[in-house]
Design an enzyme around this catalytic site. Structure first.
Site: not given
Ligand code: ADP
Ligand code: SF4
Length: 698
Positions: A180, A270, A348, A421
């Site tokens: 700047y 930065d 963060c 899960d």
């Molecule tokens: P998001 O980003 O929306 O959180 P992810 O793909 O990171 O989604 O996570 C989805 C999770 O759901 C995975 O850990 C997967 O093992 C779990 N999952 C998917 N289907 C089933 C199910 N039928 N029963 C239990 N867990 C499931």
């Molecule tokens: Fe920015 Fe939040 Fe990612 Fe940290 S966690 S870099 S504050 S978006």
């Protein structure tokens, strides 16, 4: 809990000229995307940091004159007295919590292309900023300032400083950083003047000195005067009387400002992304400043560890711990240290999604803190939650970012929650992605949520629990949330930028296959039309495993969208270093297991590459089998006590981690808060129930 005495030093007051910061936590100026058009959004966003214990809370860039107009990028202004009231909302809000309010007065010079005001940009000698990124390019070159222009600039700064005083600010900045205008005077490439403002380092510093003095005259002894300065480039230039020109500049101005706010020169260094830089990465550039000035020094470095902060103070690097991103990710970071809860800090992750919001021109968004930018608009407070209005219990299926955030927030509200899960380890997509080069720090998304879940007795965790519709009907939960994620598809990218049929060949993989443990045989082509981080990180990792790898993208650059997060030049450099061959603006048109057919996106030239494995990182589709099978038995929901079934995160609409976290948080905040419409894509338990449609713009 009591504060650990080891951290007491962080809570000492610090005198800054005529004002006193109540502690050493200093939220340095940072973009919020909130502008003067959203004064309440801005005031609440900053206020919550003051409430969270930050002793100083600053604005982002505030233009002093219409000849510094950054549009379409968001910026604020103090152009005339009508702007004062707008800023006073923020200073009042910050003062309520005993913090000081700082204002970063700013003139962009050759970097602000004045797209709205249409005033010719000004600069020391008419030298343009030759931006290589499309988002910053412009065709209007700056004009050179004459002596009358310099006098005008100093007058504008003084006028803006008086308005800042009237608005209630305690610390008023001169900003000589990041390309700047005052910074442009410091560098001989921009400043080719032959008068008293150019040539020797003493001459190049003259304008900054005059701006500081004019600011001091304007605010008297009622505000501190801060200098924010970028030292990276100057530190690399040998000085004549000191080790570098940076040393010379600081020596020449040593005690002129009340506070030195020291930083790097370009956004990628930065606001360094964690993928390429550790905590405290500025130190080698700014470590000398405290030895040259007697005035307090503040600097940043993505500080989230209180021990690292203490070390910065004890080793004499900084007096005040600057935070921008750490204050966004956890506005209550200082309070948590003060109360002996430092293990609850939501650190963060250095993903720079917050910076992408500024590039997008919208209020700040954060991967870790879904309430950032939503404090006023949705009334979300990062630490306060509405108690349940019923006895309802919630089953969350899927423990990726969406399901984890949903369960944590429902748990903090006080609902009985079950989180299940199918995998042994929670984390969803993060299980694989955080093992890719540079992405380990992103694991904090999982770590913080797991830490919270362990403290919530009302949340039960069920790993290794693959649930089907009939299981869920038998579990007696009132609300069912499906956070089952998305899967990558093998579709290719068509000429019209539509997904088209996958290649019928052996050894065609997606990131899901790699996550499941497949290591493709080389030579490997990684075809990217997702264009965020994943394909670049996969290509880098496969090359590190010793495979011959080429990276092909439809875009003009490697991991093209990471331009938005300051990562793009660094990703490109990493791939070059790893020996990955880069093919940009190319589309894959065929693959037979031995050769890859490419076509130049615009030129139409066809080419072929030897290739045994193709990894396609393009499109994702929701994993909806469970939703569909539950919907098929919706007639049984009522009998099973199920009042609603809702998809969140990637299961609803595939996106980045920031979208999944926000989606999970929003569901949890809004459950039973708006009985007429709990969330989008939700279905209620009545035979004729229609899906709720919520207005995304609210
Ligand atoms: P998001 O980003 O929306 O959180 P992810 O793909 O990171 O989604 O996570 C989805 C999770 O759901 C995975 O850990 C997967 O093992 C779990 N999952 C998917 N289907 C089933 C199910 N039928 N029963 C239990 N867990 C499931
Ligand atoms: Fe920015 Fe939040 Fe990612 Fe940290 S966690 S870099 S504050 S978006």
């Amino acid at each position: 809990m009591a504060r650990n005495p080891r951290f007491d030093v962080l809570f000492e007051p610090v005198r800054i000229g005529p004002v006193t910061a109540p502690n050493r936590f200093y939220q340095v100026p940072h973009a919020s995307g909130m502008t003067n058009a959203l004064p309440n959004v801005r005031a609440r966003f900053r206020e919550i940091k003051a409430e969270g214990g930050w002793g100083v809370v600053c604005t982002g860039a505030v233009s002093i004159h219409p000849s510094s107009d950054d549009s379409p990028l968001p910026f604020a202004s103090l152009w005339d007295t009508r702007d004062i009231r707008n800023h006073a909302l923020m200073t009042d809000a910050v003062h309520k919590h005993g913090a000081l309010a700082g204002v970063e007065l700013w003139h962009g010079g050759a970097c602000s292309l004045n797209r709205t005001s249409r005033i010719a940009p000004v600069s020391p000698s008419g030298m343009p900023w030759l931006s290589t990124h499309l988002g910053f390019m412009g065709n209007l070159r700056p004009r050179a300032m004459d002596l009358a222009d310099i006098a005008d600039l100093v007058r504008w700064q003084a006028q803006a400083a008086r308005r800042a005083l009237a608005a209630g600010f305690d610390i008023v900045y001169v900003y000589a950083g990041m390309g700047y205008l005052p910074y442009e005077f410091l560098l001989p490439e921009y400043n080719q003047r032959t008068d008293a403002y150019g040539g020797s380092i003493a001459n190049r510093v003259r304008l900054v000195r005059e701006l500081l003095e004019a600011t001091r005259d304007a605010v008297g002894d009622r505000c501190a005067v801060a200098l924010r300065i970028s030292l990276e480039e100057l530190r690399g230039r040998p000085g004549t009387t000191a080790p570098s020109e940076a040393h010379e500049v600081v020596a020449l101005l040593a005690d002129v400002p009340d506070l030195w706010d020291v930083k790097m020169d370009s956004s990628p260094t930065d606001c360094a992304p964690s993928r390429f830089s550790p905590e405290g990465s500025h130190e080698p550039i700014i470590d000398f400043v405290k030895r040259v000035t007697k005035k307090p020094v503040v600097g940043v470095g993505r500080f989230t560890s209180p021990d690292v902060m203490v070390s910065q103070i004890k080793r004499g690097v900084l007096d005040l711990i600057g935070g921008a991103r750490p204050s966004i990710a956890d506005p209550f970071l200082p309070r948590k240290i003060d109360e002996g809860r430092e293990d609850e800090i939501r650190e963060c992750i250095g993903c720079n999604i917050c910076i992408s919001s500024w590039h997008d021109g919208v209020p700040v968004r954060c991967t870790q803190n879904p309430t950032a930018g939503e404090e006023w608009r949705r009334g979300w407070h990062p630490e306060r939650f509405a108690a349940p209005s019923s006895e309802a219990s919630v089953l969350v299926v899927g423990a990726g970012p969406a399901g984890l955030e949903c369960a944590v927030t429902l748990g903090r509200r006080g609902y009985p929650v079950t989180l299940a899960d199918r995998e042994r380890d929670f984390g969803g997509r993060m299980r694989f992605e955080t093992r890719l080069p540079g992405l380990a720090t992103w694991g904090r998304v999982l770590d913080w949520r797991m830490g919270q879940l362990r403290t919530l007795p009302n949340v039960s965790l069920y790993p290794e629990s693959a649930l089907e519709a009939l299981d869920i009907l038998g579990l007696e939960h009132t609300h069912v949330v499906l956070a089952t994620g998305a899967r990558w598809s093998r579709m290719l990218c068509g000429a019209n930028e539509f997904p088209i049929a996958p290649p019928a060949a052996p050894r065609v993989y997606t990131p899901d296959d790699l996550a499941a443990g497949v290591v493709p045989e080389g030579p490997i082509a990684v075809f990217d039309f997702d264009n965020y981080y994943l394909a670049g990180a996969i290509a880098e990792q496969l090359a590190q495993l010793g495979r011959e790898v080429c990276y092909v993208t439809t875009a003009g650059g490697v991991s093209a969208w990471t331009f938005m997060t300051n990562e793009q030049p660094l990703v490109h450099r990493a791939l070059v270093k790893a020996g990955v061959a880069i093919h940009t603006m190319q589309r894959v048109t065929g693959f037979d297991g031995e050769e890859l057919a490419l076509v130049d996106w615009f030129g139409g030239r066809e080419s072929r590459l030897p290739c045994r494995s193709l990894v396609i990182v393009g499109m994702r589709t929701p994993r909806n089998e469970l939703y569909d099978s539950l919907y098929a038995v919706s007639a049984d929901w009522k009998r099973a006590g199920i009042a609603s079934v809702t998809r969140i995160g990637d299961a609803l609409a595939p996106g980045a981690i920031v979208h999944a976290v926000h989606s999970g948080h929003r569901y949890a905040r809004e459950l039973e808060a708006h009985p007429a419409a709990p969330a989008e894509a939700s279905r209620a338990a009545s035979a004729d129930a229609m899906p709720y449609l919520r207005d995304f713009s609210t």
